[in-house]
Scaffold this motif. Structure first.
Motif, mmCIF file in Angstrom:
data_model
loop_
_atom_site.group_PDB
_atom_site.id
_atom_site.type_symbol
_atom_site.label_atom_id
_atom_site.label_comp_id
_atom_site.label_asym_id
_atom_site.label_seq_id
_atom_site.Cartn_x
_atom_site.Cartn_y
_atom_site.Cartn_z
ATOM 1 N N PHE A 42 0.835 -1.202 0.000
ATOM 2 C CA PHE A 42 0.000 0.000 0.000
ATOM 3 C C PHE A 42 0.873 1.257 0.000
ATOM 4 C CE2 PHE A 42 -2.058 3.249 2.780
ATOM 5 C CZ PHE A 42 -3.090 3.624 1.933
ATOM 6 N N ILE A 43 1.863 1.309 0.899
ATOM 7 C CA ILE A 43 2.722 2.492 1.017
ATOM 8 C C ILE A 43 3.610 2.651 -0.219
ATOM 9 C CG2 ILE A 43 4.619 3.533 2.330
ATOM 10 C CD1 ILE A 43 1.836 3.769 3.699
ATOM 11 N N ASN A 45 3.027 1.602 -3.280
ATOM 12 C CA ASN A 45 2.178 2.060 -4.388
ATOM 13 C C ASN A 45 1.858 3.540 -4.250
ATOM 14 O OD1 ASN A 45 2.084 -0.410 -5.693
ATOM 15 N ND2 ASN A 45 0.244 -1.069 -4.613
ATOM 16 N N TRP A 46 1.541 3.974 -3.045
ATOM 17 C CA TRP A 46 1.249 5.381 -2.789
ATOM 18 C C TRP A 46 2.478 6.236 -3.115
ATOM 19 C CZ3 TRP A 46 -0.710 7.312 2.663
ATOM 20 C CH2 TRP A 46 -0.982 8.684 2.608
ATOM 21 N N GLY A 50 1.105 7.575 -6.317
ATOM 22 C CA GLY A 50 0.091 8.474 -5.776
ATOM 23 C C GLY A 50 -1.103 7.687 -5.263
ATOM 24 N N LEU A 51 -2.030 8.384 -4.619
ATOM 25 C CA LEU A 51 -3.186 7.730 -4.016
ATOM 26 C C LEU A 51 -4.384 8.663 -4.103
ATOM 27 C CD1 LEU A 51 -4.047 5.201 -2.304
ATOM 28 C CD2 LEU A 51 -3.651 6.625 -0.307
ATOM 29 N N SER A 52 -5.464 8.185 -4.715
ATOM 30 C CA SER A 52 -6.683 8.991 -4.773
ATOM 31 C C SER A 52 -7.472 8.793 -3.477
ATOM 32 C CB SER A 52 -7.533 8.596 -5.979
ATOM 33 O OG SER A 52 -7.913 7.246 -5.886
ATOM 34 N N LYS A 55 -9.258 5.642 -2.429
ATOM 35 C CA LYS A 55 -8.443 4.472 -2.061
ATOM 36 C C LYS A 55 -7.967 4.530 -0.607
ATOM 37 C CE LYS A 55 -8.369 2.716 -6.213
ATOM 38 N NZ LYS A 55 -9.123 1.572 -6.586
ATOM 39 N N TRP A 56 -8.396 5.554 0.137
ATOM 40 C CA TRP A 56 -7.985 5.661 1.532
ATOM 41 C C TRP A 56 -8.535 4.477 2.322
ATOM 42 C CZ3 TRP A 56 -8.298 11.160 4.024
ATOM 43 C CH2 TRP A 56 -7.501 12.054 3.295
ATOM 44 N N MET A 69 -3.680 9.978 7.477
ATOM 45 C CA MET A 69 -3.242 10.053 6.081
ATOM 46 C C MET A 69 -2.246 11.201 5.888
ATOM 47 S SD MET A 69 -4.504 7.499 4.505
ATOM 48 C CE MET A 69 -4.410 7.860 2.763
ATOM 49 N N GLN A 73 1.560 10.949 4.622
ATOM 50 C CA GLN A 73 1.970 11.782 3.482
ATOM 51 C C GLN A 73 3.180 12.635 3.857
ATOM 52 O OE1 GLN A 73 -1.111 14.355 1.948
ATOM 53 N NE2 GLN A 73 0.040 14.805 0.098
#
Length: 99
Positions: A42-43, A45-46, A50-52, A55-56, A69, A73
């Motif tokens: 998860f991290i 990929n973020w 990036g992360l929309s 997807k949180w 979050m 970030q």
């Protein structure tokens, strides 16, 4: 359990809070240092893609999801910690803060 701290957009843009948020590298369990679980994926990929907001992950009871979050970030955007510390620490915190 360590809870998220208040983080502003300025903290994310200019850095400086990661070392206040992340546990020391020695405090992070080995499983998070080997990139071997869903939180590391998860991290990573973020970090790389990036992360929309849709997807949180869902925060655990008692955790402010927005602050969690923003804390992660802030860690990912900061230049101070080494990449391995940043990814392992953010994954470990995500495992503690999200379901």
């Amino acid at each position: 359990m360590q809870k998220p701290i208040e983080v502003t957009q300025l903290d994310i843009a200019f850095g400086g809070k990661a070392m206040k948020i992340l546990p020391t590298f020695s405090q992070i369990p080995a499983e998070f240092k080997r990139d071997s679980n869903k939180w590391n994926s998860f991290i990573s990929n973020w970090f790389f893609s990036g992360l929309s907001k849709d997807k949180w992950p869902k925060p655990k009871d008692g955790i402010n999801g927005k602050w969690a979050m923003l804390n992660i970030q802030a860690c990912l955007a900061d230049f101070e910690p080494k990449h391995e510390h940043k990814i392992a620490g953010a994954a470990y915190l995500a495992s503690k803060w999200f379901e």
